[in-house]
Enzyme design. Structure first.
Site, PDB file in Angstrom:
ATOM      1  N   HIS A 159       0.876  -1.173   0.000  1.00  0.00           N
ATOM      2  CA  HIS A 159       0.000   0.000   0.000  1.00  0.00           C
ATOM      3  C   HIS A 159       0.912   1.221   0.000  1.00  0.00           C
ATOM      4  O   HIS A 159       1.661   1.424   0.950  1.00  0.00           O
ATOM      5  CB  HIS A 159      -0.873  -0.029   1.256  1.00  0.00           C
ATOM      6  CG  HIS A 159      -1.842   1.097   1.353  1.00  0.00           C
ATOM      7  ND1 HIS A 159      -2.929   1.203   0.525  1.00  0.00           N
ATOM      8  CD2 HIS A 159      -1.889   2.172   2.175  1.00  0.00           C
ATOM      9  CE1 HIS A 159      -3.616   2.293   0.832  1.00  0.00           C
ATOM     10  NE2 HIS A 159      -3.004   2.904   1.824  1.00  0.00           N
ATOM     11  N   GLY A 189     -12.937   3.218   3.658  1.00  0.00           N
ATOM     12  CA  GLY A 189     -13.342   1.962   3.057  1.00  0.00           C
ATOM     13  C   GLY A 189     -14.746   1.952   2.515  1.00  0.00           C
ATOM     14  O   GLY A 189     -15.639   2.638   3.016  1.00  0.00           O
ATOM     15  N   ASP A 215     -11.100  -3.433  -3.624  1.00  0.00           N
ATOM     16  CA  ASP A 215     -10.767  -2.789  -2.352  1.00  0.00           C
ATOM     17  C   ASP A 215     -11.946  -2.888  -1.390  1.00  0.00           C
ATOM     18  O   ASP A 215     -12.210  -1.981  -0.605  1.00  0.00           O
ATOM     19  CB  ASP A 215     -10.339  -1.334  -2.569  1.00  0.00           C
ATOM     20  CG  ASP A 215      -9.675  -0.736  -1.330  1.00  0.00           C
ATOM     21  OD1 ASP A 215      -9.084  -1.512  -0.547  1.00  0.00           O
ATOM     22  OD2 ASP A 215      -9.761   0.494  -1.137  1.00  0.00           O
TER      23      ASP A 215
END
Lengths: 402, 313
Positions: free
Chosen positions: A159, A304, A285
């Site tokens: 990431h 998120g 994701d």
């Protein structure tokens, strides 16, 4: 198909007569494609089963046409030990309807200090090593992990977001953040980390995959790295391909993401990079969050969004807008991720597992979050019109959706 | 008996020794083995000479081995370890050297944690200096004792395949052995995860392997190195468990080497980390023999240097 694998494929012309006793499925002019392979899904099991379990995530995946998913190690306990990998593999075998492959933590406890047991974790079934939503800031730790990974042929997924440059930032840095009174995340949080990693990959020659990149400058860095022959691949999030910072609108926390939604020029650059083949994979994701973590002021909400169930429908927007062809899209959603992970799926050829989807690319619908299979409902596409739907999903020859 | 003369005043490393020098030392050591095996173990070569063992790093076996070697040659041996020395009080290495030099020793045996420290000290004293290990640089008497052990068991060094396995990066033993064994005609391999290999090692004349299976295939000698505790918890390798699984010498991995392969370790061993107890104590192990050869090699080195020690005024 025979015994869960593809026995033969006939392109054009008449198919040979089916052997006796075989069942046949009429696809009625729809698109038959290999099932999607999603390299990045956060699942709550173990530790946060109230948000998502391997079973509910796999049902969402099946509905979205995802036949293999890689679950992130950001669990509790973290997937940083062979025993936890083993738990996830067994639990998925017992409860999940699609293939689940755990990614193990890159560092113990994802604390960014000590590398995990790559060899033993791979033997237990880990397909990649990543600290999930965290970046390894210590370059020495990253160097040694890459060096050690190379000996084992391990794939490092990183990431790329420097937490110090992110600071207290909560959305893309720029005019809109300033208007909303929110602290910004500069693009350099991504590019500085990515550039560092490229130099470490040049030094170590390890297999490296940038989990998600989101801005134009990052594609420049990756173009150079690939031209130099480095063993580098990259992914983009479906969100950065189909949404931009304006979608945050009235502080919608379902659109608070990491990396953040960027400016429209970055989104356009992301689509261009996908169309040109620079971007290898698209990921959902998928990150289930509940009201406790999302029904908060924007700056305090968790990052998120859900993604598994809407991945393909959202991505088809790019096909309908004629920015990318359907085969190119399916390559980034299925063939390439399978290749990078070393999985047998992602292709329509004899011997490959019969992980297949039947797709109507034109069926239009409006998403109602109450119909989502996920245990959480934080979809950024709630009430959005989507074109294209998965009619049937098959995993190893068994119908798991439709 | 006429011998080729040993032309060096100090023994600071294997680097700089010719194959002839090495053979001369090994021949002398063969004789010292015989002396050590007699009831009367004392010679007069260094009678009246003063030997100082100056150890800036704790070491039990190397210091004891040098002490015995000096005493068997008749020298007066004094041990100085850092715990009891003025170095703890802030004296510099050069000051220590000057102080000791004023006491008119004939030979100083030095171990230091910093590479190059022994060379620095050697330039500041009038007596012979022997390197007993400087940082990750050299440990020449260990390499010589390993060579002696191999030569006595296999009858030769030239043509043998020697696999040095483990923490090459931090190992002075590996460096000295690579130079010595290559110079004497052995094929030297190093086997380790890349995190424990120094950069550019393939250019030092050794073959590099990152898997034991390939690195040990057809080896005559398997030399294991110690892995320090602080390096096995995620910094250089993930864990003891993983290290032993892929790089620890057990019966399965030793089976890749020749059936008559011999196993060595410079000690002290971490049983269950780099070597299993079954192998360490097994029939193919030379580990105890290495300790015996250590005294002999150190006697040989002191004898060879004796002719260059300061003469009286």
């Amino acid at each position: 198909m025979r015994d869960g694998a593809i026995a033969g494929v006939v392109w054009g012309g008449a198919a040979p007569a089916a052997p006796e006793g075989a069942a046949s499925v009429d696809c009625m002019g729809h698109v038959l494609a290999p099932g999607l392979v999603d390299m990045r899904a956060f699942v709550g099991e173990p530790g946060a089963e109230h948000r998502e379990t391997l079973r509910t995530a796999s049902e969402a995946a099946a509905a979205g046409g995802v036949t293999s998913l890689v679950c992130m190690p950001d669990t509790n306990p973290a997937i940083d030990d062979p025993a936890v990998v083993d738990f996830v593999v067994r639990r998925a075998r017992d409860t999940a309807v699609v293939n689940v492959h755990p990614a193990a933590a890159l560092t113990k406890g994802m604390a960014g200090r000590e590398m995990t047991e790559f060899g033993l974790l791979m033997e237990a079934g880990a397909v990649a090593f990543t600290d999930g939503a965290r970046s390894v800031t210590n370059a020495q730790v990253m160097r040694r992990a890459l060096t050690y990974a190379r000996d084992f042929g391990a794939l490092i997924v990183h990431h790329v977001e420097d937490p110090d440059l992110v600071g207290d930032g909560v959305m893309n840095e720029g005019e809109l953040a300033s208007r909303l009174g929110l602290l910004g995340i500069p693009r350099e949080a991504e590019t500085v980390m990515l550039e560092r990693d490229m130099r470490l990959v040049r030094l170590t020659r390890a297999r490296y995959h940038a989990a998600m990149v989101s801005c134009a400058d990052s594609f420049e860095i990756l173009t150079r790295a690939k031209a130099a022959g480095l063993p580098v691949t990259c992914g983009v999030s479906i969100n950065n391909l189909t949404l931009n910072e304006n979608d945050i609108g009235d502080y919608r926390t379902f659109l608070k993401l990491s990396p953040p939604l960027r400016h429209e020029t970055d989104r356009q650059a992301t689509i261009d990079a996908l169309a040109s083949g620079l971007v290898d994979v698209i990921v959902s994701d998928h990150n289930p969050q509940d009201v406790e973590t999302k029904r908060l002021p924007f700056a305090e909400a968790a990052n998120g969004a859900l993604g598994l169930e809407t991945l393909l429908s959202a991505a088809l927007r790019l096909v309908h807008a004629e920015r990318i062809t359907l085969p190119r899209l399916l390559r980034a959603l299925s063939t390439r991720p399978a290749e990078i992970l070393g999985l047998p799926g992602g292709r329509l050829s004899p011997g490959a597992p019969a992980d297949l989807i039947l797709l109507d690319p034109d069926e239009a619908y409006v998403l109602d979050k109450r119909t989502l299979r996920s245990r959480s409902k934080n979809s950024p596409f709630d009430e959005a019109r989507l074109d294209g739907r998965v009619l049937k999903t098959m995993v190893a020859g068994r119908i798991v959706h439709g | 008996m006429q011998r080729p003369s040993f032309p060096h005043r100090h023994l600071l490393g294997i680097e700089g020794l010719s194959p002839l020098d090495m053979t001369a030392l090994l021949d002398l050591a063969d004789e010292a083995v015989e002396v050590s095996r007699q009831a009367e173990k004392k010679k007069a070569t260094l009678r009246g000479r003063t030997q100082i063992n100056l150890f800036f790093e704790p070491s039990t076996r190397t210091q004891a081995s040098f002490e015995l070697a000096g005493k068997r040659l008749g020298a007066d041996v004094m041990n100085m370890s850092v715990a009891s020395s003025s170095v703890k009080k802030g004296e510099t290495l050069i000051d220590t050297a000057a102080t000791l030099n004023a006491m008119r020793p004939d030979v100083i045996i030095v171990r230091h944690h910093a590479a190059g420290a022994v060379h620095l000290l050697a330039r500041k004293v009038d007596c012979a200096v022997v390197n007993a290990g400087d940082g990750a640089h050299e440990h020449p008497t260990q390499a010589l004792l390993d060579a002696l052990t191999i030569r006595r068991r296999k009858g030769r060094i030239a043509g043998l395949t020697v696999a040095i396995c483990g923490d090459i990066l931090h190992s002075r033993v590996a460096r000295s052995n690579m130079i010595l064994l290559s110079a004497m005609g052995a094929r030297v391999r190093v086997v380790a995860p890349t995190t424990l290999l120094p950069a550019g090692i393939e250019r030092l004349g050794v073959e590099v392997f990152t898997r034991m299976k390939e690195g040990l295939a057809g080896a005559d000698i398997v030399m294991m190195l110690r892995l320090q505790r602080e390096r096995m918890n995620g910094s250089f390798v993930p864990s003891v468990k993983e290290y032993f699984r892929y790089f620890g010498l057990d019966e399965d991995k030793l089976a890749f080497a020749k059936p008559e392969a011999l196993v060595m370790h410079p000690g002290p061993m971490n049983r269950g980390v780099e070597i299993s107890s079954a192998i360490a104590d097994g029939a193919q192990s030379l580990i105890r023999e290495q300790v015996e050869m250590g005294v002999a090699v150190r006697m040989a080195v002191l004898e060879a240097l004796a002719r260059h020690m300061p003469a009286g005024e």
